[in-house]
Each structure stands twice: as C-alpha cells, then as structure tokens.
Design a protein around this motif. Sequence first.
Motif, short mmCIF file in Angstrom:
data_model
loop_
_atom_site.label_atom_id
_atom_site.label_comp_id
_atom_site.label_asym_id
_atom_site.label_seq_id
_atom_site.Cartn_x
_atom_site.Cartn_y
_atom_site.Cartn_z
N THR A 6 0.72 -1.17 0.01
CA THR A 6 0.06 0.01 -0.09
C THR A 6 1.08 1.33 -0.02
O THR A 6 2.05 1.26 0.34
N GLN A 7 0.24 2.32 -0.48
CA GLN A 7 1.18 3.60 -0.27
C GLN A 7 1.81 4.01 0.98
O GLN A 7 2.81 4.34 1.23
N LYS A 8 0.86 3.67 1.99
CA LYS A 8 1.45 3.70 3.54
C LYS A 8 2.62 2.90 3.70
O LYS A 8 3.45 3.53 4.43
N GLU A 11 5.37 4.15 1.86
CA GLU A 11 5.86 5.41 2.80
C GLU A 11 6.87 5.14 4.03
O GLU A 11 7.62 5.75 4.26
N SER A 31 3.38 12.26 4.43
CA SER A 31 2.85 12.19 3.07
C SER A 31 3.13 13.59 2.44
O SER A 31 3.49 13.52 1.31
N ASN A 71 7.00 13.73 -9.39
CA ASN A 71 7.13 12.50 -8.82
C ASN A 71 7.82 12.47 -7.65
O ASN A 71 7.56 11.74 -6.62
N GLY A 76 4.79 11.41 -0.27
CA GLY A 76 3.40 10.98 -0.65
C GLY A 76 3.28 10.66 -2.42
O GLY A 76 3.05 9.71 -2.61
N SER A 77 3.96 11.84 -3.07
CA SER A 77 4.01 11.51 -4.58
C SER A 77 4.84 10.44 -5.01
O SER A 77 4.57 9.74 -6.07
N GLY A 80 3.33 7.13 -4.24
CA GLY A 80 2.07 6.84 -5.24
C GLY A 80 2.90 6.15 -6.30
O GLY A 80 2.46 5.37 -6.93
N GLU A 83 4.13 2.78 -5.67
CA GLU A 83 3.05 1.86 -5.66
C GLU A 83 2.58 1.39 -7.12
O GLU A 83 2.35 0.23 -7.39
N GLU A 84 2.55 2.37 -8.09
CA GLU A 84 2.23 1.97 -9.26
C GLU A 84 3.13 1.02 -9.97
O GLU A 84 2.78 0.04 -10.72
#
Length: 93
Positions: A6-8, A11, A31, A71, A76-77, A80, A83-84
């Motif tokens: 997950t993004q979290k 991070e 984030s 990016n 957070g960016s 993200g 994550e992708e």
Amino acid sequence: MENRRTQKEIEDDLRAVIAQIFPGHRVELDSDTPLFNGGLSLNSTQMIELTLAFETFYDIELEPELLTTENFATLGSLAGLLEELLEEEVSPV
C-alpha cells in the motif's frame, strides 16, 4: 502470493531508506513533506542516492522519464509512483 504494497507501507519503507542513507536528516516525514524545497531539502545528488537506494530495496529500475520534480515532490507523490510501479511488477502482463 500477493506482494502488493500500500502507499502507506511504501511511505514507511521510504522513511526507513531515507533514515539509513541520510542519517543526519531529522525531519518528521509525512505524506506531504517536500523532498526538495523545505522538508527534507534534497539536492540532485541526494535524489540520485535515494533513487538508487529504493531501486535496490524494491529490486526495480526507474525509467529516466519518471525522474521528475512532480514524482519526487513529496514523500506521498514518490510513494504513489512506487505503488504503481510495484503493482505493475506483480500484475500478470
């Protein structure tokens, strides 16, 4: 086996990587923390160090066109984006 992060979680991974490669930085990273102006205040050399560190950590390679200020604007960016990329790695093609 499901390997999605997950993004979290990403991070949290990034916080650990940053703490390891930049032990002098004592900034609370959330984030919205800027990675360049203010916040972590990375320079371009440190951005390369960070990129190499998380590429090694996740065993991925970032394409040069992904190395943008958008990016890498905030924790957070960046999470993200990762994550992708990590989702693409585990998704069947």
